[in-house]
Structure formats: structure tokens, C-alpha cells
Write a protein that holds these residues in place. Structure first.
Motif, PDB file in Angstrom:
ATOM      1  N   GLU A 145     -12.636  15.460  -2.978  1.00 13.31           N
ATOM      2  CA  GLU A 145     -12.757  13.981  -3.612  1.00 13.31           C
ATOM      3  C   GLU A 145     -13.902  13.781  -4.646  1.00 13.31           C
ATOM      4  OE1 GLU A 145     -11.920  11.038  -0.672  1.00 13.31           O
ATOM      5  OE2 GLU A 145     -10.312  12.165   0.030  1.00 13.31           O
TER       6      GLU A 145
ATOM      7  N   HIS B 100     -13.742  12.161  -8.113  1.00 11.46           N
ATOM      8  CA  HIS B 100     -14.566  11.174  -8.483  1.00 11.46           C
ATOM      9  C   HIS B 100     -15.705  11.446  -9.836  1.00 11.46           C
ATOM     10  CE1 HIS B 100     -17.832   7.967  -8.197  1.00 11.46           C
ATOM     11  NE2 HIS B 100     -17.111   7.445  -7.289  1.00 11.46           N
TER      12      HIS B 100
ATOM     13  N   PRO C 125      -6.990   3.423  -8.642  1.00  5.50           N
ATOM     14  CA  PRO C 125      -6.969   2.871  -7.290  1.00  5.50           C
ATOM     15  C   PRO C 125      -7.678   3.803  -6.564  1.00  5.50           C
ATOM     16  CG  PRO C 125      -4.663   2.484  -8.049  1.00  5.50           C
ATOM     17  CD  PRO C 125      -5.449   3.509  -9.025  1.00  5.50           C
ATOM     18  N   ASP C 126      -8.633   3.331  -5.428  1.00  2.16           N
ATOM     19  CA  ASP C 126      -9.238   4.371  -4.619  1.00  2.16           C
ATOM     20  C   ASP C 126      -8.103   5.422  -3.879  1.00  2.16           C
ATOM     21  OD1 ASP C 126     -11.722   3.535  -5.185  1.00  2.16           O
ATOM     22  OD2 ASP C 126     -11.757   2.060  -3.571  1.00  2.16           O
ATOM     23  N   PRO C 127      -7.252   4.853  -3.276  1.00  6.54           N
ATOM     24  CA  PRO C 127      -6.325   5.859  -2.587  1.00  6.54           C
ATOM     25  C   PRO C 127      -5.860   7.079  -3.470  1.00  6.54           C
ATOM     26  CG  PRO C 127      -5.423   3.715  -2.143  1.00  6.54           C
ATOM     27  CD  PRO C 127      -6.452   3.661  -3.376  1.00  6.54           C
TER      28      PRO C 127
ATOM     29  N   SER D 298     -12.361   2.136 -12.163  1.00  3.43           N
ATOM     30  CA  SER D 298     -11.965   2.249 -10.828  1.00  3.43           C
ATOM     31  C   SER D 298     -11.819   0.952 -10.035  1.00  3.43           C
ATOM     32  CB  SER D 298     -13.287   3.048 -10.062  1.00  3.43           C
ATOM     33  OG  SER D 298     -14.285   2.320 -10.154  1.00  3.43           O
ATOM     34  N   GLN D 299     -11.995  -0.084 -10.938  1.00  5.38           N
ATOM     35  CA  GLN D 299     -11.489  -1.335 -10.521  1.00  5.38           C
ATOM     36  C   GLN D 299     -10.459  -2.115 -11.399  1.00  5.38           C
ATOM     37  OE1 GLN D 299     -15.392  -3.442 -10.494  1.00  5.38           O
ATOM     38  NE2 GLN D 299     -15.571  -2.745  -8.285  1.00  5.38           N
TER      39      GLN D 299
ATOM     40  N   ILE E 158      -7.689   9.136  -5.257  1.00  3.78           N
ATOM     41  CA  ILE E 158      -8.871  10.155  -5.263  1.00  3.78           C
ATOM     42  C   ILE E 158      -8.234  11.070  -4.506  1.00  3.78           C
ATOM     43  CG2 ILE E 158     -11.141  10.780  -4.874  1.00  3.78           C
ATOM     44  CD1 ILE E 158     -11.733   8.023  -6.341  1.00  3.78           C
TER      45      ILE E 158
ATOM     46  N   GLN F  40       0.679  -1.207   0.082  1.00  6.31           N
ATOM     47  CA  GLN F  40      -0.106   0.018  -0.099  1.00  6.31           C
ATOM     48  C   GLN F  40       0.918   1.488   0.139  1.00  6.31           C
ATOM     49  OE1 GLN F  40      -2.064  -1.167   3.495  1.00  6.31           O
ATOM     50  NE2 GLN F  40      -4.156  -1.326   2.293  1.00  6.31           N
TER      51      GLN F  40
ATOM     52  N   SER G 151     -15.930   9.156 -13.013  1.00  2.64           N
ATOM     53  CA  SER G 151     -17.448   8.215 -13.365  1.00  2.64           C
ATOM     54  C   SER G 151     -17.837   8.938 -14.524  1.00  2.64           C
ATOM     55  CB  SER G 151     -18.158   8.511 -12.175  1.00  2.64           C
ATOM     56  OG  SER G 151     -18.656   9.841 -11.682  1.00  2.64           O
TER      57      SER G 151
ATOM     58  N   GLN H 214      -4.045   5.643 -14.776  1.00  2.00           N
ATOM     59  CA  GLN H 214      -4.617   4.298 -15.304  1.00  2.00           C
ATOM     60  C   GLN H 214      -3.688   3.672 -16.152  1.00  2.00           C
ATOM     61  OE1 GLN H 214      -8.941   3.988 -15.934  1.00  2.00           O
ATOM     62  NE2 GLN H 214      -8.235   3.491 -18.081  1.00  2.00           N
TER      63      GLN H 214
ATOM     64  N   TYR I  67      -5.827   1.127 -13.911  1.00  4.16           N
ATOM     65  CA  TYR I  67      -7.242   1.476 -13.324  1.00  4.16           C
ATOM     66  C   TYR I  67      -6.914   2.552 -12.350  1.00  4.16           C
ATOM     67  CZ  TYR I  67      -6.495  -0.991  -8.835  1.00  4.16           C
ATOM     68  OH  TYR I  67      -5.767  -1.499  -7.584  1.00  4.16           O
TER      69      TYR I  67
END
Length: 163
Positions: free
Chosen positions: A56, A60, A41-43, A71-72, A45, A5, A64, A34, A39
Motif C-alpha cells: 500500500e 500511496h 478513494p482510500d479503499p 485523495s480527497q 489503495i 461502500q 502523493s 480518478q 479522486y
């Protein structure tokens, strides 16, 4: 936070830091992240929002809004199925249903083995030879169930790298 991480966060920090000063930096930052991870990753953002001094929710919202951003983590291979009118006229709807049934997933999903992700696209520029798909940079036309079955067998059995 484990070592993996921390490495991801450090990489995100480096990518954002190298681009953040450019005008309109958000989209180039997202593309860079990306391109690196496959992709967003959530962190990423929170890191992006902090560096660009926005919320954020703003970051996001951009992720989107654009269908290109994921995002996955995608599967090892992403199969894009053309859903444009020219491919539909060549049996694309039936082929697309076959693909979803064969893989047992819908669009924007990944097989449980993590081998294949499925994505709908709207024109691969291969209209004369529809229905068409793309795997990596390789566009394949005149697709049918038998050709698709062979492709899936090659991808999942031999783990080929398409160039």
C-alpha cells in the motif's frame, strides 16, 4: 459495510481488474479510478496493492508524488489558477491572493459548501492573456477580481455545468 461502500469497492475492483494485466498498470489504474470518482478513494489503495502485488505504501507513494492525483473528493467545480511567470507578469500574484481571500481557502482546499476546490497550476498555455484560470475544460484569460466575482456567483448561485 453499507451498500454505498460495497458499491464503491465493487466499482474499484472492476476498474482495477480491467487494467491490471497491462504492463505498467499502476498509472492507468489510478487515472481510471480518478476519472470515475473524481479522486482516489482510500479503499482503492488496498485493492490496487492486492491486485498488483505491491505494498500500500508503494501505491500511496505514486499518488502523493503526482500532483494530478487527488485523495480527497474535490468540490463541484475545480478552479485552477495559473501561477506561471507569464501570468505573474500580468498581475497573477495579486489576482491569486484575491482568489484565495474571496473563497477563504488555500490551494488544494475546498470551500465548506463543497462548491469550489482551488488548485495551483503552472501554465495553462494562455500566456498572452494572463492572468488565467481554468474551470473544467474552460480556460478564462485576462482575469480580474470583478470577472472572478461574477464567475463565482454563476457557479454557486446557478450551479451551471461548464462544458
Amino acid at each position: 459495510m453499507d451498500e454505498t461502500q460495497a458499491g464503491v469497492l465493487n466499482t474499484i475492483e472492476d476498474l482495477v481488474g480491467s487494467i491490471k494485466h497491462k504492463p505498467g498498470a499502476l498509472l492507468p489504474i489510478l487515472h481510471s479510478i480518478q476519472d470515475h470518482f473524481g479522486y482516489i478513494p482510500d479503499p482503492a489503495i488496498g485493492v490496487i496493492a492486492s491486485h498488483l502485488r505491491c505494498t500500500e505504501a508503494d501505491v500511496h507513494g505514486v499518488i502523493s508524488f503526482y500532483h494530478y492525483f487527488r485523495s480527497q473528493k474535490p468540490g463541484r467545480y475545480v478552479i485552477e489558477v495559473c501561477r506561471a511567470e507569464a501570468c505573474q507578469a500580468q498581475g497573477g500574484r495579486e489576482f491569486e491572493q484575491y482568489v484565495r481571500d474571496k473563497l477563504n481557502i488555500g490551494f488544494d482546499q475546498t470551500t465548506p459548501s463543497q462548491d469550489i476546490s482551488l488548485k495551483a497550476v503552472y501554465c495553462l498555455g494562455n500566456c498572452a492573456t494572463g492572468p488565467s484560470i481554468r474551470v473544467g475544460d474552460d480556460i478564462k484569460g485576462r482575469m480580474n477580481p470583478a470577472k472572478f466575482d461574477r464567475l463565482v456567483d454563476e457557479l454557486t448561485t446557478f450551479k451551471l455545468e461548464l462544458k
